[in-house]
Design a protein around this motif. Structure first.
Motif, short mmCIF file in Angstrom:
data_model
loop_
_atom_site.label_atom_id
_atom_site.label_comp_id
_atom_site.label_asym_id
_atom_site.label_seq_id
_atom_site.Cartn_x
_atom_site.Cartn_y
_atom_site.Cartn_z
N ILE A 148 -14.93 2.24 21.91
CA ILE A 148 -16.16 1.48 22.05
C ILE A 148 -17.21 2.15 21.19
CG2 ILE A 148 -17.98 0.71 23.63
CD1 ILE A 148 -15.95 0.82 25.89
N GLU A 149 -17.90 1.36 20.39
CA GLU A 149 -19.01 1.88 19.60
C GLU A 149 -20.26 1.07 19.89
OE1 GLU A 149 -20.24 3.10 15.02
OE2 GLU A 149 -18.51 1.80 15.36
N VAL A 150 -21.30 1.74 20.32
CA VAL A 150 -22.59 1.11 20.54
C VAL A 150 -23.51 1.54 19.41
CG1 VAL A 150 -24.53 0.79 22.11
CG2 VAL A 150 -22.24 1.18 23.04
N THR A 151 -23.99 0.56 18.66
CA THR A 151 -24.91 0.84 17.56
C THR A 151 -26.32 0.47 18.01
OG1 THR A 151 -24.55 -1.36 16.61
CG2 THR A 151 -23.10 0.41 15.87
N ASP A 152 -27.21 0.31 17.04
CA ASP A 152 -28.61 0.05 17.39
C ASP A 152 -28.81 -1.25 18.14
OD1 ASP A 152 -29.33 2.40 16.20
OD2 ASP A 152 -29.84 1.48 14.28
N ASP A 153 -27.92 -2.25 17.90
CA ASP A 153 -28.15 -3.54 18.56
C ASP A 153 -26.87 -4.28 18.92
OD1 ASP A 153 -27.23 -4.13 16.06
OD2 ASP A 153 -28.90 -5.41 15.47
N SER A 154 -25.73 -3.60 18.87
CA SER A 154 -24.49 -4.31 19.16
C SER A 154 -23.45 -3.37 19.77
CB SER A 154 -23.91 -4.95 17.88
OG SER A 154 -23.54 -3.95 16.95
N LEU A 155 -22.38 -3.97 20.28
CA LEU A 155 -21.30 -3.22 20.89
C LEU A 155 -19.98 -3.72 20.32
CD1 LEU A 155 -20.79 -2.30 24.59
CD2 LEU A 155 -19.02 -3.62 23.42
N HIS A 156 -19.13 -2.80 19.91
CA HIS A 156 -17.82 -3.14 19.36
C HIS A 156 -16.76 -2.49 20.23
CE1 HIS A 156 -14.57 -3.80 16.47
NE2 HIS A 156 -14.22 -2.55 16.70
N ILE A 157 -15.71 -3.26 20.56
CA ILE A 157 -14.58 -2.73 21.32
C ILE A 157 -13.31 -3.10 20.58
CG2 ILE A 157 -13.36 -2.65 23.52
CD1 ILE A 157 -15.86 -3.59 24.91
N SER A 158 -12.40 -2.15 20.43
CA SER A 158 -11.16 -2.41 19.71
C SER A 158 -10.02 -1.66 20.37
CB SER A 158 -11.29 -1.97 18.24
OG SER A 158 -10.10 -2.20 17.54
N ARG A 159 -8.83 -2.26 20.31
CA ARG A 159 -7.63 -1.62 20.83
C ARG A 159 -7.10 -0.66 19.77
NH1 ARG A 159 -5.12 -5.87 21.49
NH2 ARG A 159 -5.85 -6.35 23.59
N ASP A 160 -7.68 0.54 19.76
CA ASP A 160 -7.35 1.52 18.71
C ASP A 160 -8.00 2.84 19.08
OD1 ASP A 160 -6.35 2.59 16.41
OD2 ASP A 160 -7.41 1.24 15.05
N SER A 161 -7.65 3.88 18.37
CA SER A 161 -8.31 5.17 18.55
C SER A 161 -9.66 5.15 17.85
CB SER A 161 -7.45 6.30 17.98
OG SER A 161 -6.20 6.36 18.63
#
Length: 226
Positions: A148-161
């Motif tokens: 999970i990566e939370v940036t300044d205005d969004s959230l990304h989730i991926s099935r990966d390291s």
């Protein structure tokens, strides 16, 4: 159209439903939003779908450019199914439908899958809290890894390291994660029991648990009648 029924209506809504309106089709899209899956993993995550029906839906979605197949080279010899750019464009629709559907009065007795849990977190993400939640996090749920990566205005989730060393990590099993999201157990109690392990500095671990719980707050109770 591989036997798919058409509404025969030129409206964009009807034409879209011609592609994803068949039973299980949109749930296949949902379970591929976080990354590619093997057929058996897709089948395991879609409780109630038969192998024949899943095969047909994958064939239909592939013919319409929503899903594509990718064969890993030897010695792996694994066939993966993944979304195309056209398929990934359905993410806002799936997230919005999830938010809308979660407001229905009753829910079936089935258990939430890991994809549904993580997409619920994404659907409930509040961009105004991004500055506080900012960071890279890695989840180890049973045998699967997610970042999970939370940036300044969004959230990304991926099935990966995680592509870089994460600020915090969480390791647990799906049953424990479900219990935490259902507020049947607190993260602290899960840590004490040994069913959940958190890594990273204290502030990053707190941000990660806050992020996971934010989308599963208990529903407000109706006010008492006078």
């Amino acid at each position: 159209m591989s036997g798919m029924r058409s509404y025969g209506d030129p409206c964009g809504v009807a034409r879209g439903l011609d592609v994803i309106g068949e039973r299980w089709a949109l749930l296949v899209v949902r379970d591929l939003l976080l990354g590619p899956k093997r057929f058996n993993d897709l089948h395991a995550g879609l409780s109630g779908v038969s192998p024949n029906v899943l095969t047909q839906r994958l064939r239909d979605l592939t013919e319409h450019g929503v899903v594509q197949r990718r064969d890993l080279p030897p010695p792996t010899r694994v066939r993966l199914y993944e979304l195309t750019d056209r398929g990934r464009a359905l993410e806002p629709l799936v997230l919005h439908l999830g938010r809308w559907g979660s407001q229905t009065a009753t829910a079936p007795d089935g258990l939430l899958g890991i994809d549904s849990i993580l997409l619920s977190i994404k659907a409930g993400f509040d961009p105004t809290r991004a500055a506080y939640l900012h960071g890279i996090y890695e989840l180890h749920i049973d045998a699967d890894t997610y970042f999970i990566e939370v940036t300044d205005d969004s959230l990304h989730i991926s099935r990966d390291s995680a592509p870089t060393p994460p600020h915090a990590t969480l390791t647990t099993d799906l049953d424990t994660l479900r219990a935490i999201c259902d507020h049947q157990i607190t993260p602290a109690a899960a840590v004490d029991s040994g069913s959940l392990h958190l890594g990273g500095d204290e502030h990053a671990k707190q941000r990660l648990t806050d992020l996971l719980l934010a989308s599963f707050m208990p529903a407000p109770q109706p006010a008492d009648m006078p």
